[in-house]
Write a protein that holds these residues in place. Sequence first.
Motif, PDB file in Angstrom:
ATOM      1  N   ILE A  17       0.862  -1.177   0.000  1.00 48.51           N
ATOM      2  CA  ILE A  17       0.000   0.000   0.000  1.00 48.51           C
ATOM      3  C   ILE A  17       0.902   1.232   0.000  1.00 48.51           C
ATOM      4  CG2 ILE A  17      -1.735   1.325   1.266  1.00 48.51           C
ATOM      5  CD1 ILE A  17      -2.796  -1.265   0.036  1.00 48.51           C
ATOM      6  N   GLY A  18       0.721   2.092  -0.986  1.00 50.31           N
ATOM      7  CA  GLY A  18       1.593   3.261  -1.085  1.00 50.31           C
ATOM      8  C   GLY A  18       1.377   4.026  -2.367  1.00 50.31           C
ATOM      9  N   THR A  19       2.345   4.872  -2.711  1.00 53.45           N
ATOM     10  CA  THR A  19       2.286   5.716  -3.906  1.00 53.45           C
ATOM     11  C   THR A  19       3.636   5.676  -4.596  1.00 53.45           C
ATOM     12  OG1 THR A  19       0.699   7.194  -2.825  1.00 53.45           O
ATOM     13  CG2 THR A  19       1.847   8.051  -4.782  1.00 53.45           C
ATOM     14  N   SER A  37      -1.326   4.930  -6.902  1.00 53.78           N
ATOM     15  CA  SER A  37      -1.491   5.121  -5.457  1.00 53.78           C
ATOM     16  C   SER A  37      -2.643   4.302  -4.920  1.00 53.78           C
ATOM     17  CB  SER A  37      -1.718   6.602  -5.128  1.00 53.78           C
ATOM     18  OG  SER A  37      -1.816   6.767  -3.714  1.00 53.78           O
ATOM     19  N   SER A  38      -2.407   3.706  -3.758  1.00 53.79           N
ATOM     20  CA  SER A  38      -3.464   3.012  -3.019  1.00 53.79           C
ATOM     21  C   SER A  38      -3.696   3.709  -1.680  1.00 53.79           C
ATOM     22  CB  SER A  38      -3.078   1.544  -2.799  1.00 53.79           C
ATOM     23  OG  SER A  38      -1.746   1.433  -2.327  1.00 53.79           O
ATOM     24  N   GLU A  39      -3.180   4.953  -1.576  1.00 54.64           N
ATOM     25  CA  GLU A  39      -3.368   5.727  -0.348  1.00 54.64           C
ATOM     26  C   GLU A  39      -3.847   7.149  -0.614  1.00 54.64           C
ATOM     27  OE1 GLU A  39       0.407   5.670   1.597  1.00 54.64           O
ATOM     28  OE2 GLU A  39       1.460   6.698  -0.030  1.00 54.64           O
ATOM     29  N   THR A  86      -6.420   9.308  -2.961  1.00 55.90           N
ATOM     30  CA  THR A  86      -7.552   9.159  -3.877  1.00 55.90           C
ATOM     31  C   THR A  86      -7.884  10.447  -4.615  1.00 55.90           C
ATOM     32  OG1 THR A  86      -9.096   9.655  -2.062  1.00 55.90           O
ATOM     33  CG2 THR A  86      -8.597   7.335  -2.469  1.00 55.90           C
TER      34      THR A  86
END
Length: 366
Positions: free
Chosen positions: A27-29, A137-139, A141
């Motif tokens: 999970i991150g960017t 990115s999954s953090e 939005t």
Amino acid sequence: MKLVKKAPAILLLEDGTYYQGKAIGKIGTKGGEICFNTGMSGYQEIYTDPSYYGQIIVNTTSHIGNYGVLDVEQESNTPKISALVVNSFSDIYSREKADHDLQYYLEKSGIVGIADIDTRKLVRHIRSKGAMNAVISSEITDLEELKKVLDEVPSMDGLELSSQVSTQEEYFAGHESAPKRVAVLDLGIKTSILKNLAERGCYCKVFPAKTTYEQMKAWNPDGYFVSNGPGDPGAMEYAVETVKNILKDDRPLFGICLGHQILARANDISTYKMHHGHRGLNHPVKNLESGKSEVTSQNHGFSVNLEESEKNRNLKITHINLNDNTVAGIKMLDRKAFSVQYHPESSPGPHDSRYLFDQFLELMNT
């Protein structure tokens, strides 16, 4: 089996196009230049190829992760890709001898990724618009916030990266008693290349990217090898200077991929950034000397100037890419030096081109 609910993720391209999907890996960017690989297998070898450093890889194969990962299939010690885009991601694997599932591997390695993307649509977009920077990115939005992150990602054009992935310390590969000694300039070398040299009776000493010719020569090698690697060859005058000095020594020299581009630049031939590059396992190349064609493994975003190569009286074009007529191989007429734009070690990929390692050995034997 209990299904794992995945967090949402966003892929934002430099031209404003964005895709929504599900998070894989860490999970991150993460940002980088987005490009695609058409290989039907070998995803672990692709991810660990140092030539992909700084790039977000799109796998065009629909299912990724289904055979897990195996420690011995690494092309370097860790994944070198910046991030990953896939269509269907498998949390489980069917290969009995696999060491880990791909999710564990990516998460442990700190690789951010996105799945459930229409990769066919995305690849058609890249083929049309060209390789460009992107961010996953999954953090984060908010697209405006992601644009700020994307603005900080450097352009691959003019970027020197080899010194960041090259070994920092000299090391050896092969058997000390082997009949031939090869000095290897590591610009981002794959493990399979060293294995191919060692299997043919070469004892290799691998040198950091910014090693001088004098330092390499002190080992008294029978030949020199200039490896593949990431980044823009136009930003690597240090390597060009080293190769120019090697050529004065007039001992056999073999270059692969970035090494091919560096040999060209050492002969005053320019290189340029391609529209979207060649990355896959099925690129057709014609050997102009034998008249035979080869199916090759390729991974490059820069190419050698064709017109300048044709005009250079000290060079001969030996191979041509049959898809777009780009220069796929050259050799010098007054030196024992040659190079190819593709990957004869072919890991992953077909083995049509491994004869090139034998040609290198033949040069060292004459």
